[in-house]
Motif scaffolding. Structure first.
Motif, PDB file in Angstrom:
ATOM      1  N   LEU A  65      23.606  72.625  21.420  1.00 25.96           N
ATOM      2  CA  LEU A  65      23.037  73.971  21.396  1.00 25.96           C
ATOM      3  C   LEU A  65      23.798  74.863  20.424  1.00 25.96           C
ATOM      4  O   LEU A  65      23.196  75.673  19.704  1.00 25.96           O
ATOM      5  CB  LEU A  65      23.069  74.575  22.796  1.00 25.96           C
ATOM      6  N   GLU A  66      25.112  74.726  20.374  1.00 26.63           N
ATOM      7  CA  GLU A  66      25.921  75.506  19.431  1.00 26.63           C
ATOM      8  C   GLU A  66      25.602  75.113  17.993  1.00 26.63           C
ATOM      9  O   GLU A  66      25.535  75.972  17.101  1.00 26.63           O
ATOM     10  CB  GLU A  66      27.409  75.294  19.723  1.00 26.63           C
ATOM     11  N   LEU A  67      25.383  73.816  17.765  1.00 22.35           N
ATOM     12  CA  LEU A  67      25.027  73.356  16.420  1.00 22.35           C
ATOM     13  C   LEU A  67      23.657  73.899  16.021  1.00 22.35           C
ATOM     14  O   LEU A  67      23.471  74.357  14.882  1.00 22.35           O
ATOM     15  CB  LEU A  67      25.026  71.828  16.364  1.00 22.35           C
ATOM     16  N   LEU A  68      22.714  73.851  16.945  1.00 19.12           N
ATOM     17  CA  LEU A  68      21.374  74.374  16.678  1.00 19.12           C
ATOM     18  C   LEU A  68      21.434  75.856  16.342  1.00 19.12           C
ATOM     19  O   LEU A  68      20.799  76.313  15.373  1.00 19.12           O
ATOM     20  CB  LEU A  68      20.483  74.140  17.904  1.00 19.12           C
ATOM     21  N   THR A  69      22.194  76.624  17.112  1.00 22.93           N
ATOM     22  CA  THR A  69      22.328  78.056  16.867  1.00 22.93           C
ATOM     23  C   THR A  69      22.905  78.324  15.484  1.00 22.93           C
ATOM     24  O   THR A  69      22.435  79.209  14.750  1.00 22.93           O
ATOM     25  CB  THR A  69      23.229  78.702  17.942  1.00 22.93           C
ATOM     26  N   TRP A  70      23.907  77.541  15.102  1.00 23.45           N
ATOM     27  CA  TRP A  70      24.515  77.697  13.771  1.00 23.45           C
ATOM     28  C   TRP A  70      23.505  77.370  12.677  1.00 23.45           C
ATOM     29  O   TRP A  70      23.411  78.091  11.667  1.00 23.45           O
ATOM     30  CB  TRP A  70      25.742  76.785  13.654  1.00 23.45           C
ATOM     31  N   CYS A  71      22.745  76.300  12.867  1.00 25.24           N
ATOM     32  CA  CYS A  71      21.758  75.899  11.856  1.00 25.24           C
ATOM     33  C   CYS A  71      20.735  77.003  11.612  1.00 25.24           C
ATOM     34  O   CYS A  71      20.376  77.293  10.457  1.00 25.24           O
ATOM     35  CB  CYS A  71      21.038  74.624  12.302  1.00 25.24           C
ATOM     36  N   ARG A  72      20.273  77.625  12.674  1.00 28.77           N
ATOM     37  CA  ARG A  72      19.244  78.655  12.517  1.00 28.77           C
ATOM     38  C   ARG A  72      19.786  79.936  11.889  1.00 28.77           C
ATOM     39  O   ARG A  72      19.012  80.809  11.482  1.00 28.77           O
ATOM     40  CB  ARG A  72      18.613  78.962  13.878  1.00 28.77           C
ATOM     41  N   PHE A  82      14.805  70.162  14.091  1.00 28.14           N
ATOM     42  CA  PHE A  82      15.979  69.883  14.919  1.00 28.14           C
ATOM     43  C   PHE A  82      15.467  69.505  16.310  1.00 28.14           C
ATOM     44  O   PHE A  82      14.894  70.330  17.026  1.00 28.14           O
ATOM     45  CB  PHE A  82      16.861  71.131  15.005  1.00 28.14           C
ATOM     46  N   VAL A  83      15.665  68.248  16.690  1.00 29.93           N
ATOM     47  CA  VAL A  83      15.159  67.730  17.966  1.00 29.93           C
ATOM     48  C   VAL A  83      16.329  67.423  18.895  1.00 29.93           C
ATOM     49  O   VAL A  83      17.257  66.701  18.528  1.00 29.93           O
ATOM     50  CB  VAL A  83      14.315  66.457  17.762  1.00 29.93           C
ATOM     51  N   MET A  84      16.295  67.985  20.095  1.00 27.58           N
ATOM     52  CA  MET A  84      17.305  67.699  21.111  1.00 27.58           C
ATOM     53  C   MET A  84      16.978  66.375  21.794  1.00 27.58           C
ATOM     54  O   MET A  84      15.850  66.152  22.225  1.00 27.58           O
ATOM     55  CB  MET A  84      17.342  68.803  22.166  1.00 27.58           C
ATOM     56  N   VAL A  85      17.974  65.498  21.876  1.00 30.16           N
ATOM     57  CA  VAL A  85      17.833  64.220  22.572  1.00 30.16           C
ATOM     58  C   VAL A  85      18.896  64.210  23.660  1.00 30.16           C
ATOM     59  O   VAL A  85      20.067  63.940  23.400  1.00 30.16           O
ATOM     60  CB  VAL A  85      18.025  63.037  21.608  1.00 30.16           C
ATOM     61  N   THR A  86      18.513  64.540  24.889  1.00 30.81           N
ATOM     62  CA  THR A  86      19.519  64.833  25.896  1.00 30.81           C
ATOM     63  C   THR A  86      19.048  64.525  27.311  1.00 30.81           C
ATOM     64  O   THR A  86      17.840  64.438  27.567  1.00 30.81           O
ATOM     65  CB  THR A  86      19.910  66.331  25.812  1.00 30.81           C
ATOM     66  N   SER A  87      20.005  64.358  28.214  1.00 28.50           N
ATOM     67  CA  SER A  87      19.680  64.163  29.630  1.00 28.50           C
ATOM     68  C   SER A  87      19.419  65.489  30.331  1.00 28.50           C
ATOM     69  O   SER A  87      19.041  65.510  31.496  1.00 28.50           O
ATOM     70  CB  SER A  87      20.830  63.430  30.338  1.00 28.50           C
ATOM     71  N   ARG A  88      19.628  66.593  29.631  1.00 23.91           N
ATOM     72  CA  ARG A  88      19.340  67.919  30.202  1.00 23.91           C
ATOM     73  C   ARG A  88      17.852  68.221  30.044  1.00 23.91           C
ATOM     74  O   ARG A  88      17.432  68.876  29.094  1.00 23.91           O
ATOM     75  CB  ARG A  88      20.156  68.997  29.497  1.00 23.91           C
ATOM     76  N   ALA A 100      16.600  79.078  21.147  1.00 24.86           N
ATOM     77  CA  ALA A 100      17.552  78.898  20.052  1.00 24.86           C
ATOM     78  C   ALA A 100      16.889  78.354  18.794  1.00 24.86           C
ATOM     79  O   ALA A 100      17.515  78.297  17.738  1.00 24.86           O
ATOM     80  CB  ALA A 100      18.677  77.960  20.495  1.00 24.86           C
ATOM     81  N   GLY A 101      15.621  77.941  18.899  1.00 21.41           N
ATOM     82  CA  GLY A 101      14.890  77.484  17.714  1.00 21.41           C
ATOM     83  C   GLY A 101      14.725  75.992  17.593  1.00 21.41           C
ATOM     84  O   GLY A 101      14.549  75.470  16.485  1.00 21.41           O
ATOM     85  N   VAL A 102      14.739  75.255  18.722  1.00 21.54           N
ATOM     86  CA  VAL A 102      14.595  73.803  18.657  1.00 21.54           C
ATOM     87  C   VAL A 102      13.172  73.431  18.233  1.00 21.54           C
ATOM     88  O   VAL A 102      12.223  74.162  18.513  1.00 21.54           O
ATOM     89  CB  VAL A 102      14.939  73.171  20.029  1.00 21.54           C
TER      90      VAL A 102
END
Length: 313
Positions: A65-72, A82-88, A100-102
């Motif tokens: 999430l921090e990386l995504l925020t920085w990218c945007r 930007f695609v999240m691949v997560t157990s959340r 956050a812009g995913v």
């Protein structure tokens, strides 16, 4: 025509390798790079251009999430898929990522088809799907765990895909009721099946094992920092060795839940008979997240005092 380049970000090497192999099998011309956490990925994105990022959420040093925020916040990366691949996979987390812009969201564990669908959708939005589809797709194994076995055996092993999940495997956990802390989620308790004879009784931990074919409630027979010994009720669909999975460990008065990524290292009958109603699964962890490891340590310590677990078994 230039190749599509994808950056795979996950602190678990096992997951990175599975994702990269899935992409390479289906898109022979694709270029894949990987990073072990958000910090490493940030440095790579600052130096070179990528067409797509597939990123885990929970990682040391810098989260997804921090990386995504920085990218945007970067002019050159504002529109990059930007695609999240997560157990959340809870609603609160999905909403947080969207805000956050995913570009897309894939919940672990997942099948090859689920991952590829999200990749195609993300690239189609920015007009790069045609470039990706330029190379004809090769035949791929549809079982996520089976694909990992082929990766480890050089294609020499043949594994039959598991049949469609039955009603028992379709049971799901309730959505999270509170905002999560980093590395941990708070969620209502999941009722585990009655403990089988010889498992040590219902006093041990309980949780839920999530496979790409569905969810299965389990009893935690033993726990260490590297793996968990699980007991599950046998069904028509037997879990397969090297299947990717997520274990929702739930303990404590506040019903704390840690979502641990891993794979099935061993599957044996729990009872010494061919018609055993229970299976014993060895679930190996692949996460390197410090907070998750700390959580497991606290569970082990608590289990030592309350006899809920057998550390190191």
């Amino acid at each position: 025509m230039s190749k599509i380049s994808v950056l795979v970000v996950d602190d678990a090497a096992f997951i990175r390798d599975l994702v990269k192999k899935c992409l390479r099998n289906y898109f022979p011309g694709i270029r894949t790079e990987d990073a072990i956490n958000g910090k490493k990925a940030q440095a790579m994105l600052a130096k070179e251009a990528f067409d797509l990022v597939l990123c885990d959420w929970e990682m040391p040093e810098m989260s997804g999430l921090e990386l995504l925020t920085w990218c945007r916040q970067q002019d050159a990366l504002k529109t990059m898929p930007f695609v999240m691949v997560t157990s959340r996979g809870d609603k609160e987390n999905v909403v947080q990522a969207i805000q956050a812009g995913v570009s897309g969201y894939v919940s672990k564990p997942f099948t090859n088809e689920q991952l590829l669908t999200k990749v195609k959708q993300a690239l189609n939005k920015v007009g790069k799907l045609d470039t990706l589809m330029n190379s004809a797709p090769t035949k791929m194994n549809t079982a996520f765990g089976n694909d990992s076995l082929i990766a480890l055996t050089g294609g020499k092993a043949e594994v039959v895909s598991a049949p469609a999940p039955n009603a028992y495997l379709q049971s799901t956990a309730p959505a999270a009721a509170a905002a999560p802390t980093k590395g941990l989620l708070n969620s209502p308790p999941v009722k585990a099946p009655a403990a089988p004879a010889g498992s040590g009784g219902g006093g041990r931990g309980q949780g839920q094992l999530r496979l790409s074919s569905g969810n299965q409630l389990c009893v935690i027979k033993a726990l260490s920092l590297k793996e968990a010994l699980l007991v599950v009720k046998r069904t028509d669909n037997l879990p397969q060795i090297l299947d990717s999975a997520v274990l929702d460990l739930e303990q404590g008065e506040n019903a704390e839940v840690a979502r641990l990524n891993g794979y099935l290292h061993a599957v044996v009958a729990h009872e010494p008979k061919p018609d055993s109603d229970w299976l014993q699964l060895t679930f190996r962890f692949v996460d390197q997240d410090a907070q998750k490891l700390d959580y497991i340590s606290r569970l082990i310590a608590r289990g030592t005092a309350q006899k809920h677990f057998i550390p190191g078994a």
